[in-house]
Design a protein around this motif. Structure first.
Motif, PDB file in Angstrom:
ATOM      1  N   TYR A  29      -0.721  19.028   1.996  1.00 53.39           N
ATOM      2  CA  TYR A  29      -0.322  17.751   2.511  1.00 53.39           C
ATOM      3  C   TYR A  29      -0.340  16.567   1.631  1.00 53.39           C
ATOM      4  CZ  TYR A  29      -1.673  20.683   6.482  1.00 53.39           C
ATOM      5  OH  TYR A  29      -1.817  21.718   7.586  1.00 53.39           O
ATOM      6  N   VAL A  30       0.455  15.406   2.081  1.00 54.81           N
ATOM      7  CA  VAL A  30       0.667  14.351   1.474  1.00 54.81           C
ATOM      8  C   VAL A  30       0.696  13.541   2.475  1.00 54.81           C
ATOM      9  CG1 VAL A  30       1.742  12.751   0.017  1.00 54.81           C
ATOM     10  CG2 VAL A  30       1.700  15.003  -0.829  1.00 54.81           C
ATOM     11  N   VAL A  31      -0.330  12.395   2.538  1.00 56.53           N
ATOM     12  CA  VAL A  31      -0.408  11.550   3.732  1.00 56.53           C
ATOM     13  C   VAL A  31      -0.206   9.898   3.124  1.00 56.53           C
ATOM     14  CG1 VAL A  31      -2.042  10.756   5.431  1.00 56.53           C
ATOM     15  CG2 VAL A  31      -2.410  13.269   4.494  1.00 56.53           C
ATOM     16  N   ARG A  32       0.319   9.193   3.891  1.00 56.87           N
ATOM     17  CA  ARG A  32       0.695   7.894   3.599  1.00 56.87           C
ATOM     18  C   ARG A  32      -0.404   7.377   4.756  1.00 56.87           C
ATOM     19  NH1 ARG A  32       4.968   4.506   2.602  1.00 56.87           N
ATOM     20  NH2 ARG A  32       3.491   2.733   3.228  1.00 56.87           N
ATOM     21  N   TYR A  33      -1.503   6.293   4.093  1.00 56.62           N
ATOM     22  CA  TYR A  33      -2.523   5.830   4.937  1.00 56.62           C
ATOM     23  C   TYR A  33      -2.497   4.418   5.411  1.00 56.62           C
ATOM     24  CZ  TYR A  33      -4.515   4.585   0.643  1.00 56.62           C
ATOM     25  OH  TYR A  33      -4.689   4.235  -0.830  1.00 56.62           O
ATOM     26  N   GLN A  34      -1.483   3.714   4.753  1.00 58.04           N
ATOM     27  CA  GLN A  34      -1.440   2.186   5.338  1.00 58.04           C
ATOM     28  C   GLN A  34      -0.122   1.843   4.731  1.00 58.04           C
ATOM     29  OE1 GLN A  34      -1.400   2.035   1.270  1.00 58.04           O
ATOM     30  NE2 GLN A  34      -1.674  -0.147   2.129  1.00 58.04           N
ATOM     31  N   GLY A  35       0.062   0.362   5.187  1.00 58.39           N
ATOM     32  CA  GLY A  35       1.443  -0.146   4.684  1.00 58.39           C
ATOM     33  C   GLY A  35       2.575   0.264   5.667  1.00 58.39           C
ATOM     34  N   GLY A  36       3.769  -0.014   5.129  1.00 54.54           N
ATOM     35  CA  GLY A  36       4.955   0.345   5.990  1.00 54.54           C
ATOM     36  C   GLY A  36       6.026   0.342   5.110  1.00 54.54           C
ATOM     37  N   HIS A  37       7.112  -0.011   5.469  1.00 52.74           N
ATOM     38  CA  HIS A  37       8.418   0.018   4.769  1.00 52.74           C
ATOM     39  C   HIS A  37       8.639  -1.291   3.916  1.00 52.74           C
ATOM     40  CE1 HIS A  37      10.021  -2.375   8.207  1.00 52.74           C
ATOM     41  NE2 HIS A  37      11.183  -2.303   7.546  1.00 52.74           N
ATOM     42  N   ASN A  38       7.198  -2.030   3.525  1.00 50.82           N
ATOM     43  CA  ASN A  38       7.223  -2.782   2.378  1.00 50.82           C
ATOM     44  C   ASN A  38       7.157  -2.119   1.178  1.00 50.82           C
ATOM     45  OD1 ASN A  38       4.751  -2.071   3.288  1.00 50.82           O
ATOM     46  ND2 ASN A  38       3.676  -3.829   3.110  1.00 50.82           N
ATOM     47  N   ASP A 229      -4.413  -5.986  -1.650  1.00 53.85           N
ATOM     48  CA  ASP A 229      -5.514  -5.503  -0.491  1.00 53.85           C
ATOM     49  C   ASP A 229      -5.962  -6.952   0.317  1.00 53.85           C
ATOM     50  OD1 ASP A 229      -7.504  -3.259   0.307  1.00 53.85           O
ATOM     51  OD2 ASP A 229      -8.597  -5.155   0.652  1.00 53.85           O
ATOM     52  N   LEU A 230      -5.880  -6.661   1.676  1.00 57.14           N
ATOM     53  CA  LEU A 230      -6.270  -7.998   2.599  1.00 57.14           C
ATOM     54  C   LEU A 230      -7.705  -8.493   2.141  1.00 57.14           C
ATOM     55  CD1 LEU A 230      -5.226  -9.545   5.110  1.00 57.14           C
ATOM     56  CD2 LEU A 230      -6.159  -7.754   6.397  1.00 57.14           C
ATOM     57  N   ASP A 231      -8.723  -7.549   1.858  1.00 55.39           N
ATOM     58  CA  ASP A 231     -10.092  -8.047   1.679  1.00 55.39           C
ATOM     59  C   ASP A 231     -10.213  -8.320   0.127  1.00 55.39           C
ATOM     60  OD1 ASP A 231     -12.072  -7.612   4.234  1.00 55.39           O
ATOM     61  OD2 ASP A 231     -10.404  -6.460   4.189  1.00 55.39           O
ATOM     62  N   HIS A 232      -9.585  -7.524  -0.785  1.00 54.15           N
ATOM     63  CA  HIS A 232     -10.041  -7.592  -2.314  1.00 54.15           C
ATOM     64  C   HIS A 232      -9.028  -8.136  -3.152  1.00 54.15           C
ATOM     65  CE1 HIS A 232     -13.604  -5.617  -1.202  1.00 54.15           C
ATOM     66  NE2 HIS A 232     -12.819  -5.171  -0.373  1.00 54.15           N
ATOM     67  N   GLY A 233      -7.781  -8.402  -2.367  1.00 56.17           N
ATOM     68  CA  GLY A 233      -6.645  -8.698  -3.361  1.00 56.17           C
ATOM     69  C   GLY A 233      -6.651 -10.432  -3.448  1.00 56.17           C
ATOM     70  N   THR A 234      -5.785 -10.950  -4.004  1.00 53.45           N
ATOM     71  CA  THR A 234      -5.845 -12.590  -4.365  1.00 53.45           C
ATOM     72  C   THR A 234      -5.128 -13.027  -2.997  1.00 53.45           C
ATOM     73  OG1 THR A 234      -3.624 -12.080  -5.215  1.00 53.45           O
ATOM     74  CG2 THR A 234      -5.384 -12.125  -6.764  1.00 53.45           C
ATOM     75  N   TYR A 235      -6.063 -13.031  -1.907  1.00 56.15           N
ATOM     76  CA  TYR A 235      -5.855 -13.802  -0.654  1.00 56.15           C
ATOM     77  C   TYR A 235      -5.425 -15.160  -0.713  1.00 56.15           C
ATOM     78  CZ  TYR A 235      -6.504 -14.460   4.238  1.00 56.15           C
ATOM     79  OH  TYR A 235      -6.328 -14.898   5.535  1.00 56.15           O
ATOM     80  N   PRO A 236      -4.477 -15.922  -0.169  1.00 58.22           N
ATOM     81  CA  PRO A 236      -3.681 -15.201   0.998  1.00 58.22           C
ATOM     82  C   PRO A 236      -2.445 -14.538   0.389  1.00 58.22           C
ATOM     83  CG  PRO A 236      -3.376 -17.473   0.643  1.00 58.22           C
ATOM     84  CD  PRO A 236      -4.088 -17.128  -0.392  1.00 58.22           C
ATOM     85  N   PHE A 237      -2.332 -14.157  -0.886  1.00 56.63           N
ATOM     86  CA  PHE A 237      -1.144 -13.652  -1.375  1.00 56.63           C
ATOM     87  C   PHE A 237      -1.477 -12.095  -1.652  1.00 56.63           C
ATOM     88  CE2 PHE A 237      -1.500 -18.137  -3.112  1.00 56.63           C
ATOM     89  CZ  PHE A 237      -0.537 -18.614  -2.749  1.00 56.63           C
ATOM     90  N   THR A 239      -0.924  -8.277   1.276  1.00 63.95           N
ATOM     91  CA  THR A 239      -0.306  -7.677   2.170  1.00 63.95           C
ATOM     92  C   THR A 239      -1.307  -7.570   3.233  1.00 63.95           C
ATOM     93  OG1 THR A 239       1.080  -5.805   2.906  1.00 63.95           O
ATOM     94  CG2 THR A 239      -0.948  -5.298   1.777  1.00 63.95           C
ATOM     95  N   SER A 240      -1.280  -7.105   4.575  1.00 68.21           N
ATOM     96  CA  SER A 240      -2.194  -7.100   5.570  1.00 68.21           C
ATOM     97  C   SER A 240      -2.855  -5.955   5.969  1.00 68.21           C
ATOM     98  CB  SER A 240      -1.214  -7.570   6.684  1.00 68.21           C
ATOM     99  OG  SER A 240      -0.616  -8.836   6.551  1.00 68.21           O
ATOM    100  N   SER A 241      -2.732  -5.070   5.055  1.00 72.89           N
ATOM    101  CA  SER A 241      -3.700  -3.900   5.149  1.00 72.89           C
ATOM    102  C   SER A 241      -4.646  -3.523   4.089  1.00 72.89           C
ATOM    103  CB  SER A 241      -2.546  -2.569   5.197  1.00 72.89           C
ATOM    104  OG  SER A 241      -2.228  -2.274   4.040  1.00 72.89           O
ATOM    105  N   ASN A 242      -5.266  -2.363   3.965  1.00 73.88           N
ATOM    106  CA  ASN A 242      -6.409  -2.160   2.977  1.00 73.88           C
ATOM    107  C   ASN A 242      -5.802  -1.120   1.945  1.00 73.88           C
ATOM    108  OD1 ASN A 242      -8.634  -3.179   5.287  1.00 73.88           O
ATOM    109  ND2 ASN A 242      -8.542  -4.089   3.121  1.00 73.88           N
ATOM    110  N   PRO A 243      -4.946  -1.289   1.189  1.00 75.86           N
ATOM    111  CA  PRO A 243      -4.482  -0.077   0.133  1.00 75.86           C
ATOM    112  C   PRO A 243      -5.603   0.411  -0.729  1.00 75.86           C
ATOM    113  CG  PRO A 243      -3.099  -1.996  -0.203  1.00 75.86           C
ATOM    114  CD  PRO A 243      -4.299  -2.657   0.557  1.00 75.86           C
ATOM    115  N   VAL A 244      -6.751  -0.108  -0.896  1.00 75.61           N
ATOM    116  CA  VAL A 244      -7.833   0.521  -1.698  1.00 75.61           C
ATOM    117  C   VAL A 244      -8.210   1.812  -1.125  1.00 75.61           C
ATOM    118  CG1 VAL A 244      -8.823  -1.776  -2.538  1.00 75.61           C
ATOM    119  CG2 VAL A 244      -9.790  -0.804  -0.259  1.00 75.61           C
ATOM    120  N   ALA A 245      -8.815   2.605  -1.968  1.00 76.89           N
ATOM    121  CA  ALA A 245      -9.557   3.881  -1.529  1.00 76.89           C
ATOM    122  C   ALA A 245     -10.133   3.900  -0.034  1.00 76.89           C
ATOM    123  CB  ALA A 245     -10.071   4.460  -2.738  1.00 76.89           C
ATOM    124  N   GLY A 246     -10.923   3.112   0.053  1.00 79.40           N
ATOM    125  CA  GLY A 246     -11.659   3.031   1.397  1.00 79.40           C
ATOM    126  C   GLY A 246     -10.384   3.013   2.494  1.00 79.40           C
ATOM    127  N   GLY A 247      -9.678   2.358   2.319  1.00 76.15           N
ATOM    128  CA  GLY A 247      -8.307   2.461   3.618  1.00 76.15           C
ATOM    129  C   GLY A 247      -7.975   3.638   3.758  1.00 76.15           C
TER     130      GLY A 247
END
Ligand code: GDP
Ligand code: IMO
Ligand code: MG
Length: 425
Positions: A29-38, A229-237, A239-247
């Motif tokens: 299985y390969v699973v996309r877990y966040q983001g979209g067509h960005n 990452d919305l929480d750990h990235g260079t906010y506000p620059f 994306t609006s999801s959590n790409p980190v492994a916790g996401g």
């Protein structure tokens, strides 16, 4: 069999598509877990290029089930276009499963992304204008429509009309745009798109847990990256999801103990698209050279990527945010012609040294990189298949990256092709 996560450790476009494709040979299985067509994940197989946005990068293997998890935001029109492109290239997409709990990107999300960016003027974030932020905002405020709503026209209509009351007021009164018509959206989503999407919709949480119980292997493919990452990235620059492994847990429904391996992926230098701090950014001839040799233009948006030297400060932070078990380095071949190569090993600001990114944005915007300089190898790496055969300076560069980041490097990319990589022992 516990799952593996592939996660970007910089600002995106590290080569997650290529690495996922590489690891997918061993997965069910390969699973996309966040983001979209960005996202734009490019894979090259036997000289043929595939640019994936929503469909997981494992789709090219006929043995594997691709899954779009609950944490993804799905534009159904884009998904069907992408599937049609793959079908035209003889890829079997019939096994794709889309979570009924994933949220839908609606036409007003894209319009709001465009107008809010314009409204921000010089403070614009440089989003992909795909409606990602507005769709996740609606998810958080609990007015979003979900993929499962495509199966129930009555609920779809009720939710759409409720959403449009607010969105149309916003579009017309604040942004001076034409209101959107409920009938047109319903005709498109329920009339045209739903019949084709319906057979793909499923309970992906049960699907994945059943797979784990059968000892099958799951790869969780991150989109974007740690510093977006919305929480750990260079906010506000960000994306609006959590790409980190916790996401990967929240976005797929697996629990933390279902994951045993986290592969961080980094370019041998750094790139960034859109606005935001970038301590090791280069300009002038050197930047041109890296953009040119690395073809640093967005896979989908075509935007030129900003480029800079490898940043070990970011990697150390990415290692702890994601519990990295290893790193894959891509695009080492892009540095082939350089006489010397710099690596940022720390930041300095106000007389203070930082081994990890400072938490305060004003300090982060002010840091000066501390560099170490290494000799280049000035030869073509693209044909190498063994790490031990690489020129000494190339091997030393990789060993140095491992030393300054404190993480094992398991794969090194020397070209875009599926077979163009070497593995340090
Ligand atoms: P992703 O978003 O992380 O999947 O990365 P993208 O696909 O947007 O961008 C990475 C680009 O680098 C793609 O064009 C890949 O084909 C290419 N690529 C990946 N690995 C390598 C490598 O080792 N060397 C070179 N030259 N190109 C690579
Ligand atoms: P992959 O998966 C690089 C950036 C945008 C912008 C910010 C917010 O291919 O690595 P958004 O449209 O998400 O609201 O934009 O995030 N961005 C990416 N940069 N690679 C990506 O995806 C990106 N997805 C979003 O440029 O700065
Ligand atoms: Mg990309």
């Amino acid at each position: 069999m516990p799952a593996t996560v592939v996660v970007g450790t910089q600002w995106g476009d590290e080569g997650k598509g290529k690495l996922t494709d590489l690891l997918a040979a061993e997965m069910e299985y390969v699973v996309r877990y966040q983001g979209g067509h960005n996202a734009g994940h490019r894979i090259v197989v036997d000289g043929e290029a595939f640019a994936l946005q929503l469909v997981p990068s494992g789709v090219l293997y006929p043995h594997l089930t691709p899954v779009i998890g609950n944490g993804v935001v799905v534009d159904p029109a884009v998904l069907l276009r992408e599937l049609d492109t793959l079908i035209a290239k003889d890829v079997d997409v019939s096994r794709l499963v889309v979570s009924g709990n994933a949220h839908l990107i609606m036409p007003y999300h894209q319009e709001l992304d465009r107008v809010t960016e314009r409204h921000l003027g010089k403070n614009a974030l440089g989003t992909t204008k795909r409606g990602i932020g507005p769709a996740y905002a609606d998810k958080a405020t609990r007015v979003g429509l979900r993929v499962q709503d495509l199966l129930d026209p009555k609920i779809f209509q009720e939710k759409l009309d409720m959403a449009l009351r607010e969105k149309n007021a916003l579009l017309s009164k604040v942004y001076n745009r034409l209101p959107m018509k409920s009938k047109e959206i319903t005709e498109l989503y329920i009339g045209e798109l739903a019949p084709r999407i319906a057979p793909m919709i499923g309970d992906t949480v049960t699907l994945l847990h059943d797979a784990l119980a059968r000892d099958e292997r799951i790869l969780l493919e991150g989109a974007q990256a740690t510093f977006l990452d919305l929480d750990h990235g260079t906010y506000p620059f960000v994306t609006s999801s959590n790409p980190v492994a916790g996401g990967a847990c929240t976005g797929s429904g697996l629990g933390p103990r279902d994951i045993s391996r986290v592969v961080g992926i980094a370019k041998a230098y750094v790139t960034r698209v859109g606005a935001g701090p970038f301590p090791t950014e280069l300009d002038g001839e050197l930047a041109e050279l890296l953009v040119d040799r690395g073809h640093e233009y967005g896979t989908n948006t075509g935007r030129r990527r900003r480029v800079g030297w490898f940043d070990a400060v970011m990697l150390r932070q990415a290692a702890r945010l994601n519990s990295l078990t290893e790193i894959a380095i891509t695009k080492l071949d892009v540095l082939d012609t350089l006489e010397t190569i710099k690596v940022c090993v720390g930041y300095e600001s106000g007389g203070k040294r930082f081994d990890y990114p400072p938490y305060h944005q004003s300090t982060m915007h002010d840091v000066t990189p501390i560099y170490e300089e290494l000799p280049g190898w000035q030869s073509d790496l693209s044909g190498f298949t063994s790490f031990d055969d690489l020129p000494t300076n190339a091997r030393d560069y990789i060993t140095f990256l491992s030393k300054v980041t404190g993480i094992k490097i398991s794969v090194v990319g020397v070209g875009p092709g599926r077979d163009q990589f070497v593995q340090p022992s």
